[in-house]
Design a protein around this motif. Structure first.
Motif, mmCIF file in Angstrom:
data_model
loop_
_atom_site.group_PDB
_atom_site.id
_atom_site.type_symbol
_atom_site.label_atom_id
_atom_site.label_comp_id
_atom_site.label_asym_id
_atom_site.label_seq_id
_atom_site.Cartn_x
_atom_site.Cartn_y
_atom_site.Cartn_z
ATOM 1 N N PRO A 182 0.914 -1.346 0.186
ATOM 2 C CA PRO A 182 0.166 -0.105 -0.365
ATOM 3 C C PRO A 182 0.597 1.224 0.061
ATOM 4 C CG PRO A 182 0.350 -0.874 2.134
ATOM 5 C CD PRO A 182 0.319 -1.927 1.401
ATOM 6 N N LYS A 183 1.807 0.983 -0.129
ATOM 7 C CA LYS A 183 2.806 2.770 -0.303
ATOM 8 C C LYS A 183 3.487 2.739 -0.909
ATOM 9 C CE LYS A 183 2.915 3.347 4.510
ATOM 10 N NZ LYS A 183 1.844 4.754 5.156
ATOM 11 N N SER B 234 0.481 12.032 0.391
ATOM 12 C CA SER B 234 0.340 11.821 1.637
ATOM 13 C C SER B 234 1.818 11.023 1.108
ATOM 14 C CB SER B 234 -0.914 10.857 2.277
ATOM 15 O OG SER B 234 -0.623 9.598 1.192
ATOM 16 N N ASP C 201 -6.943 9.343 -4.832
ATOM 17 C CA ASP C 201 -5.879 8.262 -5.362
ATOM 18 C C ASP C 201 -4.808 9.161 -5.505
ATOM 19 O OD1 ASP C 201 -6.735 5.266 -5.120
ATOM 20 O OD2 ASP C 201 -6.922 5.860 -7.344
ATOM 21 N N ASN D 89 -4.856 12.240 -3.342
ATOM 22 C CA ASN D 89 -4.566 12.621 -2.070
ATOM 23 C C ASN D 89 -3.454 10.937 -1.313
ATOM 24 O OD1 ASN D 89 -6.582 14.380 -2.794
ATOM 25 N ND2 ASN D 89 -8.071 13.018 -1.431
ATOM 26 N N GLN D 90 -3.544 9.518 -2.074
ATOM 27 C CA GLN D 90 -3.118 9.240 -1.276
ATOM 28 C C GLN D 90 -1.341 9.286 -2.010
ATOM 29 O OE1 GLN D 90 -4.412 7.181 1.262
ATOM 30 N NE2 GLN D 90 -2.692 5.858 1.777
ATOM 31 N N TYR E 255 -0.788 4.421 -6.638
ATOM 32 C CA TYR E 255 -1.852 5.845 -6.583
ATOM 33 C C TYR E 255 -2.165 6.299 -7.668
ATOM 34 C CZ TYR E 255 -2.564 3.405 -1.868
ATOM 35 O OH TYR E 255 -2.781 2.222 -0.689
#
Length: 254
Positions: free
Chosen positions: A63-64, A94, A88, A90-91, A69
């Motif tokens: 997930p990193k 981040s 996505d 946004n992710q 994303y």
């Protein structure tokens, strides 16, 4: 029209082989792209859907993966799912707060949603990271134009033209905004830096009064169906834009 530099920019590189392996290892029954008879447009839709499935699987593994994303957001945006695209992006941001492409692409999504303030804020952030990127000024300039901030649009498109004097669309949109600001056309000067043998040179000539709308449509023809579709769309759009500009001048004279 002429959105090629402000459309979502997919991120490739080190994750390309991971994504390919994910697609290849997905069971045949998992996607309709692998069975049935489809028209070309159906294949494109299915390919994008399968791409999203593959990237989602990749994200579930790690997930990193910022590129995962960003690429899924790009796929969502091309399908018109801007809310999902923004989520996505946004992710991705981040995970990597200095990812210029994610800010620029999220700005493009916000713009298409009509959220011009958020789009400008994202371009501001991207420019603070990469102040020499002409694409960012070009994108922000068009958003400022849509938002009605003509002075800001003019400043941005002028900067885009300074940084990329051979980019025809920057010169073209600088001319459009200049004339909306009741300034004289600069195309006779800026066009000297352009490749006038390739598209969108016929559009430039139309704006300089060197060709006609019918000749422009003829020049938009291409043996490649996708290229023809895009160029005919642009020919119609810019012909309409020029007509509006001439109409505004006629009203001003009256």
């Amino acid at each position: 029209p002429a959105a090629s530099r402000s459309e979502p920019r997919p991120l490739h590189g080190m994750y390309g082989s991971l994504l390919l392996n994910t697609i290849v290892s997905t069971p045949i029954g998992a996607s309709p792209i692998l069975s049935g008879a489809f028209a070309p447009s159906d294949w494109i839709i299915c390919a994008r859907s399968f791409f999203v499935i593959a990237i989602t699987k990749l994200i579930s593994i790690d997930p990193k993966l910022v590129a995962a994303y960003a690429n899924r957001a790009s796929a969502y945006s091309k399908k018109g799912n801007y809310d999902l695209a923004v989520a996505d992006y946004n992710q991705a941001i981040s995970i990597d707060p200095k990812l210029v492409a994610a800010y620029a692409n999220r700005a493009s999504a916000y713009s298409k949603m009509g959220n011009y303030d958020l789009a400008v804020a994202d371009y501001n952030q991207a420019i603070s990271i990469d102040s020499k990127n002409s694409d960012l000024y070009f994108g922000r300039g068009r958003v400022n134009l849509y938002a009605g901030s003509l002075d800001k649009a003019l400043a941005d498109l002028n900067q885009a033209n300074v940084l990329a004097p051979k980019y025809a669309y920057a010169a073209l949109w600088l001319d459009i905004v200049s004339q909306r600001n009741k300034l004289p056309s600069r195309l006779p000067q800026t066009s000297s830096q352009l490749d006038m043998t390739a598209w969108p040179a016929p559009v430039i000539r139309l704006f300089m009064g060197q060709t006609t709308p019918s000749a422009l449509l003829a020049a938009a023809e291409s043996p490649d169906a996708n290229t023809k579709k895009g160029q005919v769309c642009e020919a119609n759009f810019y012909t309409g834009e020029l007509s509006l500009m001439k109409g505004s001048k006629a009203e001003a004279i009256r």
